[in-house]
Structure formats: C-alpha cells, structure tokens
Design a protein around this motif. Structure first.
Motif, PDB file in Angstrom:
ATOM      1  N   PRO A  25       0.806  -1.229   0.000  1.00  0.00           N
ATOM      2  CA  PRO A  25       0.000   0.000   0.000  1.00  0.00           C
ATOM      3  C   PRO A  25       0.839   1.280   0.000  1.00  0.00           C
ATOM      4  N   ASP A  26       2.122   1.174   0.277  1.00  0.00           N
ATOM      5  CA  ASP A  26       3.010   2.345   0.269  1.00  0.00           C
ATOM      6  C   ASP A  26       3.774   2.488  -1.046  1.00  0.00           C
ATOM      7  N   LYS A  27       3.377   1.763  -2.083  1.00  0.00           N
ATOM      8  CA  LYS A  27       4.144   1.775  -3.330  1.00  0.00           C
ATOM      9  C   LYS A  27       4.240   3.167  -3.957  1.00  0.00           C
ATOM     10  N   HIS A  28       3.334   4.054  -3.609  1.00  0.00           N
ATOM     11  CA  HIS A  28       3.415   5.424  -4.125  1.00  0.00           C
ATOM     12  C   HIS A  28       4.636   6.172  -3.566  1.00  0.00           C
ATOM     13  N   LEU A  29       5.253   5.634  -2.523  1.00  0.00           N
ATOM     14  CA  LEU A  29       6.435   6.247  -1.904  1.00  0.00           C
ATOM     15  C   LEU A  29       7.746   5.651  -2.398  1.00  0.00           C
ATOM     16  N   PHE A  30       7.684   4.603  -3.202  1.00  0.00           N
ATOM     17  CA  PHE A  30       8.875   3.853  -3.600  1.00  0.00           C
ATOM     18  C   PHE A  30       9.968   4.728  -4.206  1.00  0.00           C
ATOM     19  N   GLU A  31       9.614   5.628  -5.061  1.00  0.00           N
ATOM     20  CA  GLU A  31      10.627   6.477  -5.714  1.00  0.00           C
ATOM     21  C   GLU A  31      11.442   7.241  -4.665  1.00  0.00           C
ATOM     22  N   ASP A  32      10.764   7.739  -3.642  1.00  0.00           N
ATOM     23  CA  ASP A  32      11.440   8.482  -2.579  1.00  0.00           C
ATOM     24  C   ASP A  32      12.297   7.574  -1.695  1.00  0.00           C
ATOM     25  N   TRP A  33      12.000   6.297  -1.673  1.00  0.00           N
ATOM     26  CA  TRP A  33      12.707   5.363  -0.802  1.00  0.00           C
ATOM     27  C   TRP A  33      13.999   4.821  -1.404  1.00  0.00           C
ATOM     28  N   ILE A  34      14.246   5.056  -2.658  1.00  0.00           N
ATOM     29  CA  ILE A  34      15.440   4.493  -3.309  1.00  0.00           C
ATOM     30  C   ILE A  34      16.721   4.858  -2.557  1.00  0.00           C
ATOM     31  N   PRO A  35      16.993   6.136  -2.240  1.00  0.00           N
ATOM     32  CA  PRO A  35      18.231   6.457  -1.495  1.00  0.00           C
ATOM     33  C   PRO A  35      18.287   5.806  -0.108  1.00  0.00           C
ATOM     34  N   TYR A  36      17.149   5.654   0.516  1.00  0.00           N
ATOM     35  CA  TYR A  36      17.039   5.038   1.841  1.00  0.00           C
ATOM     36  C   TYR A  36      17.554   3.590   1.806  1.00  0.00           C
ATOM     37  N   TYR A  37      17.111   2.826   0.818  1.00  0.00           N
ATOM     38  CA  TYR A  37      17.562   1.439   0.715  1.00  0.00           C
ATOM     39  C   TYR A  37      18.970   1.319   0.152  1.00  0.00           C
ATOM     40  N   ARG A  38      19.392   2.261  -0.639  1.00  0.00           N
ATOM     41  CA  ARG A  38      20.791   2.260  -1.091  1.00  0.00           C
ATOM     42  C   ARG A  38      21.727   2.492   0.094  1.00  0.00           C
ATOM     43  N   LEU A  39      21.298   3.301   1.033  1.00  0.00           N
ATOM     44  CA  LEU A  39      22.102   3.531   2.233  1.00  0.00           C
ATOM     45  C   LEU A  39      22.224   2.242   3.042  1.00  0.00           C
ATOM     46  N   LYS A  40      21.143   1.491   3.157  1.00  0.00           N
ATOM     47  CA  LYS A  40      21.200   0.217   3.879  1.00  0.00           C
ATOM     48  C   LYS A  40      22.109  -0.777   3.153  1.00  0.00           C
ATOM     49  N   TYR A  41      22.027  -0.793   1.844  1.00  0.00           N
ATOM     50  CA  TYR A  41      22.926  -1.625   1.046  1.00  0.00           C
ATOM     51  C   TYR A  41      24.377  -1.242   1.354  1.00  0.00           C
ATOM     52  N   ALA A  42      24.647   0.057   1.375  1.00  0.00           N
ATOM     53  CA  ALA A  42      26.007   0.544   1.616  1.00  0.00           C
ATOM     54  C   ALA A  42      26.493   0.176   3.017  1.00  0.00           C
ATOM     55  N   VAL A  43      25.615   0.264   4.012  1.00  0.00           N
ATOM     56  CA  VAL A  43      25.993  -0.135   5.378  1.00  0.00           C
ATOM     57  C   VAL A  43      26.458  -1.585   5.367  1.00  0.00           C
ATOM     58  N   SER A  44      25.684  -2.439   4.733  1.00  0.00           N
ATOM     59  CA  SER A  44      26.041  -3.855   4.700  1.00  0.00           C
ATOM     60  C   SER A  44      27.317  -4.092   3.886  1.00  0.00           C
ATOM     61  N   LYS A  45      27.489  -3.360   2.815  1.00  0.00           N
ATOM     62  CA  LYS A  45      28.685  -3.508   1.972  1.00  0.00           C
ATOM     63  C   LYS A  45      29.949  -3.137   2.759  1.00  0.00           C
ATOM     64  N   ILE A  46      29.868  -2.101   3.572  1.00  0.00           N
ATOM     65  CA  ILE A  46      31.035  -1.649   4.341  1.00  0.00           C
ATOM     66  C   ILE A  46      31.244  -2.491   5.598  1.00  0.00           C
ATOM     67  N   VAL A  47      30.176  -2.799   6.313  1.00  0.00           N
ATOM     68  CA  VAL A  47      30.298  -3.575   7.558  1.00  0.00           C
ATOM     69  C   VAL A  47      30.627  -5.041   7.255  1.00  0.00           C
ATOM     70  N   ARG A  48      30.159  -5.565   6.137  1.00  0.00           N
ATOM     71  CA  ARG A  48      30.347  -6.954   5.727  1.00  0.00           C
ATOM     72  C   ARG A  48      29.930  -7.951   6.816  1.00  0.00           C
ATOM     73  N   PRO A  49      28.676  -7.866   7.255  1.00  0.00           N
ATOM     74  CA  PRO A  49      28.241  -8.769   8.325  1.00  0.00           C
ATOM     75  C   PRO A  49      28.145 -10.212   7.852  1.00  0.00           C
ATOM     76  N   ARG A  50      28.530 -11.108   8.717  1.00  0.00           N
ATOM     77  CA  ARG A  50      28.322 -12.534   8.456  1.00  0.00           C
ATOM     78  C   ARG A  50      26.967 -12.960   8.999  1.00  0.00           C
ATOM     79  N   THR A  51      26.512 -12.232  10.039  1.00  0.00           N
ATOM     80  CA  THR A  51      25.219 -12.519  10.653  1.00  0.00           C
ATOM     81  C   THR A  51      24.458 -11.204  10.813  1.00  0.00           C
TER      82      THR A  51
END
Length: 175
Positions: A25-51
């Motif tokens: 139901p929030d799909k109308h917000l998806f365009e605005d959320w792109i940087p938000y999820y890219r930031l989460k991707y970047a956190v994981s890329k830098i932290v490199r968590p195993r768990t």
C-alpha cells in the motif's frame, strides 16, 4: 567508516523496487525510498556482516538491501504477528518467499516480550520495529547486548524515538 558508507551509497545502483511487492500500500512512496535502501545496502557492503538480525521485517526490503550487498550472510528477521503488528495480510509470507535465495529465516516474535535475544552475537542488528519511546528503548537494549553494529531505523521518526535512542546511548554506553 561513515564516509565510506556515504560514498558507496552515492555510487551504487541498487534498486529495492526490483524485489518489492506490487501490492504494497506504500508503493506510491517507492521512488522516494530508493536512497534510503541504497544507504542500507552501503551499510552492509562496508560492515560486511556474516550474521544479521532484524527487528521488524515487514515486506523484507531492508533484508533484501543487506543481503544483496553481502549475499553469504545469515539473516534472522523477527516480526510480530501480522494482525497484531498492524501489517497487511500476507506481508510476512511474502517476505519469506522473497528471501528464499538467501540463508534467511523470519520468525514470528514480539521483541517487547523478550528479555534477551537468542543466539548471536550478530555482526549487524537492524532495529526497524516499534517507533515509540519504550519499544525503541527496549529493542536497543536487546540489540546492544548481542550486536557488533546496531542500526536504529527511523531515529528521527518521532520525538519519543529520539529521546529513547539518546537515552539508550547514555545508559548503555558500556555496551
């Protein structure tokens, strides 16, 4: 580390919409959320968590971002019962199916009733559950005992969350 996360976030082309639920139901917000999820991707890329442990899964978009960056990580998501948590029907089932290609599990659990997080320690804990003061404080306390890195989502989402997170940083500074 923060500079590296911001750099990767600016450079990456990760787009969570490839994994999103068309019935969200929030799909109308998806365009605005792109940087938000890219930031989460970047956190994981830098932290490199195993768990990875996530408190509050919903459709699993954050899980997708973390696991796309570190596909070999083990992921555990804790989510309250769909109806009691106010989620759309089928949300958790959809997230489980969307994460089937990863080493990922989602358990129904109300973290507010937990005294400790089982298993762990976790390299990354993402708190994306309650956004009220007491719930936020409780989840942070649980996470600090088991997490190497703790990412608190919606830190500025409400006055109560800011106060709870700030209080937790002071109260649990030894953790």
């Amino acid at each position: 580390m923060l500079e590296d996360i911001l750099r990767v976030s600016a450079e990456v082309t990760f787009d969570f919409r490839e994994f999103s639920n068309s019935e969200d139901p929030d799909k109308h917000l998806f365009e605005d959320w792109i940087p938000y999820y890219r930031l989460k991707y970047a956190v994981s890329k830098i932290v490199r968590p195993r768990t990875i442990l996530e408190i509050g899964v919903r459709y699993g978009y954050s899980a997708q971002a973390f696991l796309a960056a570190t596909p070999s990580a083990q992921y555990l998501g804790l989510e309250g019962d769909s109806v009691a948590a106010g989620l759309e029907p089928g949300t958790i089932e959809w997230a489980r199916e969307a994460l089937v290609h990863y080493d990922a599990r989602i358990q129904i659990a109300d973290t507010q009733t937990l005294e400790i997080l089982e298993d762990g320690p976790y390299d990354l804990i993402h708190i994306n559950g309650l956004k009220d003061g007491d719930g936020t404080l409780h989840d942070i306390r649980l996470a600090l005992e088991k997490g190497l890195y703790v990412l608190v989502d919606h830190f500025f989402g409400s006055r109560q969350s800011v106060l709870a997170a700030t209080f937790a940083l002071e109260k649990y500074s030894t953790l």
